[in-house]
Write a protein that holds these residues in place. Sequence first.
Motif, mmCIF file in Angstrom:
data_model
loop_
_atom_site.group_PDB
_atom_site.id
_atom_site.type_symbol
_atom_site.label_atom_id
_atom_site.label_comp_id
_atom_site.label_asym_id
_atom_site.label_seq_id
_atom_site.Cartn_x
_atom_site.Cartn_y
_atom_site.Cartn_z
ATOM 1 N N ALA A 292 8.025 -3.882 -39.311
ATOM 2 C CA ALA A 292 7.796 -2.529 -39.828
ATOM 3 C C ALA A 292 8.318 -2.386 -41.254
ATOM 4 O O ALA A 292 7.690 -1.724 -42.087
ATOM 5 C CB ALA A 292 8.455 -1.503 -38.909
ATOM 6 N N ILE A 293 9.445 -3.007 -41.556
ATOM 7 C CA ILE A 293 10.001 -2.976 -42.915
ATOM 8 C C ILE A 293 9.062 -3.680 -43.882
ATOM 9 O O ILE A 293 8.745 -3.179 -44.959
ATOM 10 C CB ILE A 293 11.410 -3.610 -42.956
ATOM 11 N N ILE A 294 8.568 -4.846 -43.481
ATOM 12 C CA ILE A 294 7.651 -5.607 -44.334
ATOM 13 C C ILE A 294 6.331 -4.859 -44.492
ATOM 14 O O ILE A 294 5.792 -4.757 -45.606
ATOM 15 C CB ILE A 294 7.439 -7.028 -43.777
ATOM 16 N N ASP A 295 5.805 -4.286 -43.393
ATOM 17 C CA ASP A 295 4.566 -3.514 -43.471
ATOM 18 C C ASP A 295 4.727 -2.326 -44.411
ATOM 19 O O ASP A 295 3.841 -2.025 -45.210
ATOM 20 C CB ASP A 295 4.139 -3.017 -42.083
ATOM 21 N N TYR A 296 5.873 -1.661 -44.330
ATOM 22 C CA TYR A 296 6.130 -0.506 -45.192
ATOM 23 C C TYR A 296 6.097 -0.906 -46.665
ATOM 24 O O TYR A 296 5.435 -0.257 -47.471
ATOM 25 C CB TYR A 296 7.489 0.119 -44.847
ATOM 26 N N THR B 120 14.799 4.963 -43.940
ATOM 27 C CA THR B 120 14.580 5.953 -42.873
ATOM 28 C C THR B 120 13.112 6.362 -42.780
ATOM 29 O O THR B 120 12.714 6.984 -41.802
ATOM 30 C CB THR B 120 15.457 7.205 -43.077
ATOM 31 N N GLU B 121 12.309 6.017 -43.761
ATOM 32 C CA GLU B 121 10.878 6.298 -43.717
ATOM 33 C C GLU B 121 10.118 5.244 -42.905
ATOM 34 O O GLU B 121 8.944 5.421 -42.603
ATOM 35 C CB GLU B 121 10.316 6.374 -45.140
ATOM 36 N N VAL B 122 10.805 4.168 -42.562
ATOM 37 C CA VAL B 122 10.202 3.102 -41.756
ATOM 38 C C VAL B 122 10.282 3.508 -40.283
ATOM 39 O O VAL B 122 11.336 3.958 -39.808
ATOM 40 C CB VAL B 122 10.938 1.758 -41.974
ATOM 41 N N ASN C 257 18.764 7.628 -39.306
ATOM 42 C CA ASN C 257 20.049 7.681 -40.016
ATOM 43 C C ASN C 257 21.122 6.822 -39.352
ATOM 44 O O ASN C 257 21.946 6.217 -40.038
ATOM 45 C CB ASN C 257 20.527 9.127 -40.133
ATOM 46 N N LYS C 258 21.105 6.769 -38.026
ATOM 47 C CA LYS C 258 22.110 5.972 -37.317
ATOM 48 C C LYS C 258 21.942 4.483 -37.626
ATOM 49 O O LYS C 258 22.900 3.777 -37.918
ATOM 50 C CB LYS C 258 22.004 6.225 -35.814
ATOM 51 N N MET C 259 20.720 4.012 -37.590
ATOM 52 C CA MET C 259 20.434 2.610 -37.916
ATOM 53 C C MET C 259 20.765 2.342 -39.377
ATOM 54 O O MET C 259 21.346 1.312 -39.711
ATOM 55 C CB MET C 259 18.965 2.288 -37.637
ATOM 56 N N LEU C 260 20.401 3.271 -40.248
ATOM 57 C CA LEU C 260 20.684 3.112 -41.671
ATOM 58 C C LEU C 260 22.181 2.957 -41.911
ATOM 59 O O LEU C 260 22.604 2.095 -42.676
ATOM 60 C CB LEU C 260 20.146 4.308 -42.467
ATOM 61 N N PRO D 266 22.024 -6.127 -37.928
ATOM 62 C CA PRO D 266 22.320 -5.586 -36.594
ATOM 63 C C PRO D 266 21.300 -4.531 -36.166
ATOM 64 O O PRO D 266 20.994 -3.614 -36.926
ATOM 65 C CB PRO D 266 23.713 -4.973 -36.747
ATOM 66 N N GLY D 267 20.743 -4.726 -34.980
ATOM 67 C CA GLY D 267 19.782 -3.770 -34.433
ATOM 68 C C GLY D 267 18.361 -3.953 -34.920
ATOM 69 O O GLY D 267 17.470 -3.192 -34.549
ATOM 70 N N VAL D 268 18.123 -4.957 -35.762
ATOM 71 C CA VAL D 268 16.774 -5.193 -36.280
ATOM 72 C C VAL D 268 16.195 -6.416 -35.583
ATOM 73 O O VAL D 268 16.672 -7.529 -35.758
ATOM 74 C CB VAL D 268 16.782 -5.399 -37.817
ATOM 75 N N GLY D 269 15.179 -6.149 -34.789
ATOM 76 C CA GLY D 269 14.479 -7.230 -34.111
ATOM 77 C C GLY D 269 13.168 -7.512 -34.812
ATOM 78 O O GLY D 269 12.939 -7.082 -35.948
ATOM 79 N N VAL D 270 12.291 -8.190 -34.111
ATOM 80 C CA VAL D 270 11.014 -8.573 -34.691
ATOM 81 C C VAL D 270 10.198 -7.348 -35.106
ATOM 82 O O VAL D 270 9.663 -7.285 -36.212
ATOM 83 C CB VAL D 270 10.199 -9.454 -33.703
#
Length: 104
Positions: A66-70, A84-86, A91-94, A57-61
Amino acid sequence: MKKILPGLMLLTALSLHIPVAYSQSMDTDEARHNTSQSVANKLDLNVASLAELQTLPGVGVSKAKAIIDYREQVGPFLEVAQLTEVKGIGNKMLSKIQSLVKVN
């Protein structure tokens, strides 16, 4: 008739409670099964694909990229809170996705 009435009342009471007790035990068994399934179905942040990350939820392209790049630049996630470093994940998304992901 006076002796039959209490017996009928007792039988009626018992017949009403047995399905409820059975139903409650089924709910408990089902909850245990669903909990073990949900743990197994969590996405591993270190191997999830772009498409898999987008199911969160809330994760688009862009956030999935960004997660993969991180993880490609910094290395594998050591804990879920590291999300949260991405860029774009706070914190809300986490709090929305932490129960859906894991780190192996």
